[in-house]
Design an enzyme around this catalytic site. Sequence first.
Site, mmCIF file in Angstrom:
data_model
loop_
_atom_site.group_PDB
_atom_site.id
_atom_site.type_symbol
_atom_site.label_atom_id
_atom_site.label_comp_id
_atom_site.label_asym_id
_atom_site.label_seq_id
_atom_site.Cartn_x
_atom_site.Cartn_y
_atom_site.Cartn_z
ATOM 1 N N TYR A 87 7.900 45.233 -1.081
ATOM 2 C CA TYR A 87 8.301 44.310 0.000
ATOM 3 C C TYR A 87 8.598 42.921 -0.594
ATOM 4 C CZ TYR A 87 7.524 41.329 4.174
ATOM 5 O OH TYR A 87 7.631 40.402 5.182
ATOM 6 N N ASN A 136 16.870 38.252 10.376
ATOM 7 C CA ASN A 136 15.418 38.257 10.622
ATOM 8 C C ASN A 136 14.778 39.628 10.440
ATOM 9 O OD1 ASN A 136 12.791 37.435 12.116
ATOM 10 N ND2 ASN A 136 13.630 39.102 13.357
#
Length: 265
Positions: A157, A93
Amino acid sequence: MKSGLALHAKSVVVTGGASNIGRAIALAFAAEGAWVTIFDIDEAQTATTVFDAANLPGTIVGHACDMCDIEAVERGVANVVAAQSGIDVLVNNMGWSRPAWFADIPIEDIRKAVDRNLYSVIYATRAVLPTMAGAGGGSIVSVASDAAFGELRSAVYGAAKGGVVSFMKNIALEYGRKGVRCNVVAPGLVLPPSAKDVGENSLWAVGGDMVIDDKGRGDIVRSIPLRRLTTPADVAGSVLYLASDRLSAQVTGQVISVSGGSQMP
Ligand SMILES: NC(=O)c1ccc[n+]([C@@H]2O[C@H](COP(=O)([O-])OP(=O)(O)OC[C@H]3O[C@@H](n4cnc5c(N)ncnc54)[C@H](O)[C@@H]3O)[C@@H](O)[C@H]2O)c1
């Protein structure tokens, strides 16, 4: 079909599990009776999440670990394997972003984005695969982002998260025969429900890297087909589905966008 997720007493590692989405995932597993270990650099916020699990059927313990340090990740995984006799579920995560136009991203942020979003996932996955394969299987769920499929001011990203998608598909191909399933959950924008849900290393900490004003938030909600923002609990629901051998035993190499329909990969 039997009811329930069959996650009771499963050994689960959640990286970045102290704050926001990871915290909701860790608490949701504990609510199902799982034994959760949070790998996070923020010990104070990890303690808050551990405390909040006190009355749940499962347990949460914290392990201080920098997910960008491969040796620390390997030590952490070895500790969990020794303490819990294995790892059934890994939730990759932990991630990081600082939205900016590509021309304005400094080289240190380019490295940080790839380190924190892609290398960390490769390190943790590499560390757990021998124990999962040796035990006859396991489930790896990685949290990517809608940015993997194109989002303004997210070039590096998005590339790192796209790398996570590709990595999970490739590992799903290689390790399917060993019973290891690998899938991806790609959230849209997920704001923390309250200040208590974030620690000082969260993107959403006061003075942190993510700032969204009321107008920006309204514009985003109007662009979402289901007309509301995604919550950490929404993301946790899909992660638990993919972790559960009872519900998703024949699902591997897949991506679920949890974004109210903003992306349809
Ligand atoms: N929140 C969103 O809008 C959103 C949208 C799409 C995807 N995502 C992805 O979801 C995941 C979680 O996002 P979030 O908003 O909950 O993040 P967050 O910043 O709120 O929480 C990240 C957690 O990771 C920990 N952490 C930071 N650096 C670490 C490191 N080097 N080693 C170990 N732990 C570290 C922090 O202490 C924190 O507990 C990330 O991968 C993110 O890219 C988030």
